[in-house]
Design an enzyme around this catalytic site. Structure first.
Site, PDB file in Angstrom:
ATOM      1  CB  SER A 130      37.948  47.777  37.833  1.00  0.00           C
ATOM      2  OG  SER A 130      37.212  48.509  37.170  1.00  0.00           O
TER       3      SER A 130
ATOM      4  CE1 TYR B 150      32.271  48.665  38.348  1.00  0.00           C
ATOM      5  CE2 TYR B 150      33.303  49.568  35.930  1.00  0.00           C
ATOM      6  CZ  TYR B 150      33.326  48.955  37.220  1.00  0.00           C
ATOM      7  OH  TYR B 150      34.855  48.995  37.882  1.00  0.00           O
TER       8      TYR B 150
ATOM      9  CG  ASN C 244      36.353  53.531  35.742  1.00  0.00           C
ATOM     10  OD1 ASN C 244      36.200  53.035  36.464  1.00  0.00           O
ATOM     11  ND2 ASN C 244      35.680  53.302  34.464  1.00  0.00           N
TER      12      ASN C 244
ATOM     13  N   GLY D  14      39.657  42.975  38.190  1.00  0.00           N
ATOM     14  CA  GLY D  14      39.193  44.060  37.418  1.00  0.00           C
ATOM     15  C   GLY D  14      40.240  43.614  35.838  1.00  0.00           C
TER      16      GLY D  14
END
Length: 371
Positions: free
Chosen positions: A64, A170, A172, A310
């Site tokens: 990430s 959060y 993606n 990440g």
């Protein structure tokens, strides 16, 4: 083996990374740039069964941390007047039937409310699953290719988590939409646009936007995944994997040097005009998330750090900097991953110690899982 000069100069850093390796954690490479200069070190092994240490110039999957690169490209387009932060995303991507209240800013700050295609994790512990990204099923299908459009379509087929702009969560999916937005506005792939506006100008020759490619450039350390089969534990080398399942939310490959150069240039004002950099680093009150970065206050005496860590399939990336970019910590850990994320607690302790040592006294953040 005798210590290198760098290890002798900063024995406290070498001790911390030496303490990291053990059950589950295979190896670590780390780079610190501060007023004392540059320190580079590694500990553990490059590959299970081998005595060789991880390369200090090795490539790794950054998970990430990719989001900070993607957000930077979007904000550069804003600086060029080709996008507006308050633009409805639907005006640029009309084919998905997006809620017209969702803006470019909401994508970058995770306030759109769109379902996260890697699953929604609620405060009460309930989970609404998305695509498969863990366990034996993921290991056996890790070379599958996902199109970014199908990830978005999956998300939009599920109920939104909240009304656009009403909360923070959060997801993606926001960054897959950011990728498609860049590609629609520029007529180029995100990889091409990133090479034009970030990787090329900064000379980031060790950074790759693989999209679907499973390979890692040499040199690199190896990553692993374990699961149970017929009552026995299996550990599989997952260094080679197709990262299209996470797309521009976490697919990039880099090095500790390149992450340092990128973060110091970004925070030092070389990639964005000052007003947009200030917008990027203005945190949402719920999670301290700006536009593609976390803004964290360390414990008393430590000050503020800008970060986006990440994690993806046995790799973890650390990327921390002071707000002016004058001090950075960049690192990669390789580990034996599993569906239960059993090393999460230990990883938080590792980041806490490292951030405390480099930036003062502070609490580090765990790697943002690419899920």
């Amino acid at each position: 083996m005798s210590a290198t000069p760098a290890e002798q100069d900063r024995p406290e850093l070498q001790k911390i990374i030496q303490d990291v390796v053990g059950p589950g954690f295979v190896g670590i490479q780390m780079r610190v740039n501060d007023e004392r200069g540059e320190w580079v070190g590694s500990a553990g092994v490059r590959e299970l069964g081998s005595p060789e240490k991880p390369p200090t110039d090795g490539h790794f999957r950054i998970g990430s941390s990719t989001k900070t690169f993607t957000a930077t490209v979007v904000l550069q387009l804003v600086a060029e007047g080709r996008l507006g932060l308050e633009d409805p995303v639907a005006d640029h991507l009309p084919g998905f039937g997006l809620d017209r209240r969702i803006t470019v800013r909401m994508l970058l700050q995770h306030t759109s409310g769109i379902f996260n295609f890697t699953g929604e994790y609620h405060e009460d512990g309930t989970v609404v699953p998305g695509i498969t990204w863990a366990g034996r099923e993921w290991v056996e299908s890790r070379f599958r290719t996902y199109r970014p459009e199908e990830l978005v379509e999956l998300s939009l087929s599920r109920p939104a988590r909240f009304e656009p702009g009403a909360d923070w969560s959060y997801a993606n999916t926001n960054y897959v939409l950011a990728r498609l937005l860049v590609e629609k506005v520029t007529g180029h792939s995100l990889a091409e646009e990133m090479r034009r506006s970030v990787l090329g100008p900064l000379g980031l020759t060790g950074t790759v936007v693989p999209t679907t490619g499973p390979e890692l450039p040499e040199p690199h350390a190896h990553a692993y995944y374990r699961y149970e089969e017929d009552g026995e534990e299996r550990t599989v080398d997952v260094t080679r994997q197709n990262p299209s399942w996470i797309s521009s939310g976490g697919d990039m490959v880099s090095t500790t040097r390149d992450l340092h150069v990128f973060l110091s240039a970004l925070l030092g004002g070389r990639l964005l005009p000052a007003p947009l950099l200030a917008e990027m680093c203005a945190p949402h009150p719920k999670a301290g998330y700006g536009l593609g970065v976390f803004v964290q206050e360390t414990a008393p005496g430590g000050g503020t750090v800008i970060t986006h860590n990440g994690g993806i399939g046995g790799y973890a990336a650390l990327m921390y900097g002071t707000p002016d970019g004058s001090r950075t910590l960049t690192a990669s850990l390789t580990y034996v991953d599993d569906a239960g994320q059993s090393l999460a607690g230990e990883f938080q302790e590792v980041t806490r110690r490292l951030v405390g040592e480099v930036f003062g006294s502070g609490e580090g953040a765990a790697a943002e899982p690419a899920r």
